[in-house]
Design a protein around this motif. Structure first.
Motif, PDB file in Angstrom:
ATOM      1  N   PHE A  81     -58.534 -63.641 -25.070  1.00 16.70           N
ATOM      2  CA  PHE A  81     -57.404 -63.545 -24.137  1.00 16.70           C
ATOM      3  C   PHE A  81     -56.892 -64.942 -23.775  1.00 16.70           C
ATOM      4  O   PHE A  81     -57.100 -65.436 -22.661  1.00 16.70           O
ATOM      5  N   PRO A  82     -56.207 -65.602 -24.731  1.00 15.58           N
ATOM      6  CA  PRO A  82     -55.767 -66.987 -24.489  1.00 15.58           C
ATOM      7  C   PRO A  82     -54.809 -67.139 -23.309  1.00 15.58           C
ATOM      8  O   PRO A  82     -54.793 -68.195 -22.668  1.00 15.58           O
ATOM      9  N   LYS A  83     -54.011 -66.138 -23.017  1.00 22.21           N
ATOM     10  CA  LYS A  83     -53.111 -66.251 -21.868  1.00 22.21           C
ATOM     11  C   LYS A  83     -53.895 -66.371 -20.564  1.00 22.21           C
ATOM     12  O   LYS A  83     -53.493 -67.106 -19.649  1.00 22.21           O
ATOM     13  N   ILE A  84     -54.995 -65.656 -20.472  1.00 18.68           N
ATOM     14  CA  ILE A  84     -55.825 -65.764 -19.274  1.00 18.68           C
ATOM     15  C   ILE A  84     -56.490 -67.133 -19.230  1.00 18.68           C
ATOM     16  O   ILE A  84     -56.609 -67.744 -18.154  1.00 18.68           O
ATOM     17  N   GLN A  85     -56.910 -67.641 -20.371  1.00 15.84           N
ATOM     18  CA  GLN A  85     -57.484 -68.984 -20.411  1.00 15.84           C
ATOM     19  C   GLN A  85     -56.476 -70.018 -19.911  1.00 15.84           C
ATOM     20  O   GLN A  85     -56.832 -70.944 -19.173  1.00 15.84           O
ATOM     21  N   THR A  86     -55.209 -69.854 -20.300  1.00 15.60           N
ATOM     22  CA  THR A  86     -54.168 -70.773 -19.833  1.00 15.60           C
ATOM     23  C   THR A  86     -53.997 -70.687 -18.323  1.00 15.60           C
ATOM     24  O   THR A  86     -53.881 -71.709 -17.637  1.00 15.60           O
TER      25      THR A  86
END
Length: 205
Positions: free
Chosen positions: A180-185
């Motif tokens: 979930f890269p958007k959450i990482q961002t």
């Protein structure tokens, strides 16, 4: 103001908002390890036995994270915690209500199964389900909630504070954040904010 909180719980979102608003407050830790929240003394603060609770002027007490976040925004209208446009404000609340009613509840099935069932086997089943339900919530957040680094794209709001704190639980819930890269961002963006650094320095998170 006095904020009753427990480390690593959703109550920390209120502390972040208070820092964002530049409001002075005393943080009072409720010791969940000793079940302080179930004792008579704390029941006078919040008979629900939960955090957060905000004491204002030594006597007025408010509870429930969403209500407290909105109250902080009311106290500091120039802090930019709530969008002025009605559609964006409603969108912010839509996300906050989802977090309170669904994602937080998904997480709570891991350690709070006694709220819904009595059998130990039922608790075990609920705990086992948590990685799946939290991952499903993460997919929804990435696909339909985050419009940019923040919920409202480039505009920071209360919803980002709420979502950030919920997302600090994901690793412990067995969710692979690499999916979930958007959450990482979002997490990285939030952790660069002075308000989040302040609660980290205070060992709230």
């Amino acid at each position: 103001m006095q904020l009753y909180y427990a480390p690593k719980t959703i109550s920390v979102a209120v502390a972040i908002a208070l820092h964002e608003a530049g409001l002075d407050f005393d943080a009072i830790k409720v010791d969940f390890a000793s079940a302080e929240q179930t004792k008579a003394a704390y029941a006078k603060v919040n008979p629900k036995g939960r955090v957060p609770a905000l004491v204002i002027g030594g006597e007025k007490i408010l509870t429930e994270t969403g209500a407290l976040l909105e109250h902080v925004a009311d106290l500091a209208p120039d802090a930019g915690l709530r969008p002025k446009g009605p559609i964006q404000a409603a969108r912010m609340r839509e996300v906050m209500f989802y977090l309170a009613s669904t994602m937080h509840v998904n997480h709570a099935h891991k350690l709070r199964g006694h709220r819904w069932a009595d059998l130990a086997s039922s608790h075990q089943d609920m705990t086992a389900k948590v990685p799946e339900t939290m991952a499903a919530s993460c997919a929804y957040v990435c696909d339909d909630v985050l419009a940019g680094p923040y919920v409202l794209g480039d505009q920071f709001s209360l919803a980002d504070i709420y979502l950030y704190v919920v997302c600090t639980w994901l690793d412990g819930d067995g969710v692979d954040l690499n999916q979930f890269p958007k959450i990482q961002t979002l997490m990285t963006t939030m952790e660069h904010r002075a308000s989040v650094k302040s609660v980290m320095d205070a060992d709230m998170l």
